[in-house]
Design an enzyme around this catalytic site. Sequence first.
Site, PDB file in Angstrom:
ATOM      1  N   LYS A 255       1.208  -0.735   2.240  1.00  0.00           N
ATOM      2  CA  LYS A 255       0.082  -0.342   1.394  1.00  0.00           C
ATOM      3  C   LYS A 255      -1.187  -0.153   2.222  1.00  0.00           C
ATOM      4  CE  LYS A 255       1.869  -0.342  -2.818  1.00  0.00           C
ATOM      5  NZ  LYS A 255       1.888   0.884  -3.654  1.00  0.00           N
TER       6      LYS A 255
ATOM      7  N   TYR B 124       5.570  -4.816   2.171  1.00  0.00           N
ATOM      8  CA  TYR B 124       4.807  -4.276   1.042  1.00  0.00           C
ATOM      9  C   TYR B 124       3.303  -4.203   1.333  1.00  0.00           C
ATOM     10  CZ  TYR B 124       3.384  -3.583  -3.846  1.00  0.00           C
ATOM     11  OH  TYR B 124       2.836  -3.094  -5.008  1.00  0.00           O
TER      12      TYR B 124
END
Length: 339
Positions: free
Chosen positions: A176, A172
């Site tokens: 990002k 994650y």
Amino acid sequence: MTPYLQDIQELYDDCIPWDIFQGCNILITGATGLIGSCLVDILMNHPKRTWKVFAMGRNQERAHRRFLSYFPEQDFEFIQGNIEQPLYTDVPFQYIIHAASNGSPNFFVQKPVEVIKANIYGVANLMEYGMRHQMKRFLYVSSGEIYGNKDTASFTESDYGHIDILNPRSCYPSAKRTAETLTICYGREYGADVVIARPCHTYGPHFTEDDNRVYAQFIKNILNHEDIHLKSAGLQYRSWCYVVDCASALIHILCKGKNGEAYNVADNESNVTIKELAEIIATEGGRKVVTQQPTKEEAEGFTTIKRAVFDTSKLINLGWKPHRSLQMNIRHTIDTLLQ
């Protein structure tokens, strides 16, 4: 009208130049998620709406439940699709908000590849489409998790800490980070107008049924007339933000942010530990907090970040401000879900 919708009504008096959206098509990916659906609600409930909202998501059944009142509207259209694939439409989207990425820790454990693809492929597919179809500005909704671990009182937009890239849980924050760089590279190489938002931990009603982030678990406990089950000591210190305030911040950034810049999104009056958040929610729900051992899968999904407090000076300089206290926003979240 629910407290959540009443909170949205207050936003229309904020210093947002709504006129820039006049006659425009606005695409929101991840539209059935917590933040994406709030953006849809804000744009669709504006009393002087002069734009059309396109809400994109993978689950049409969820979209029908969430946006039932909007489907008859001419200024609303749901697009079923996976952002990992190119868009197959000829609609010119003047404004694109890319908010599609599952933020649930169980998803990080079960589907880390899909988490990465949704962010990186999503930016590439949307940017390529937008540049061919009259896009004026692209907003990438990133995450405060990109900061990783670093010993600092609060993160400014130029701070970056350690992330263990060999830990699948890092899918994650790593995705990002890469998606942010890709966004900026499209701006630099092709002249696209891009801005980035980095929301902190966000809470509110209308989270999805499979959302297992801590705030959602705590609120589900209250709705099920259970005590709150805290699966750790809860000492992680976080910035939190009510979803209506977060979505309002995204619109401020979309309208007034500087091209090529990133902006932290947080409520500086809502910095608490996870345990303190649990206690606030328990008090509002008339329950107590009990400690439980996490399952192996739950533990694998836990972030290693101990402290994540955001400096929001850049965002505040755009004219944004939160509207009420953490306790009141928790109360509005629970009351909305009970109606």
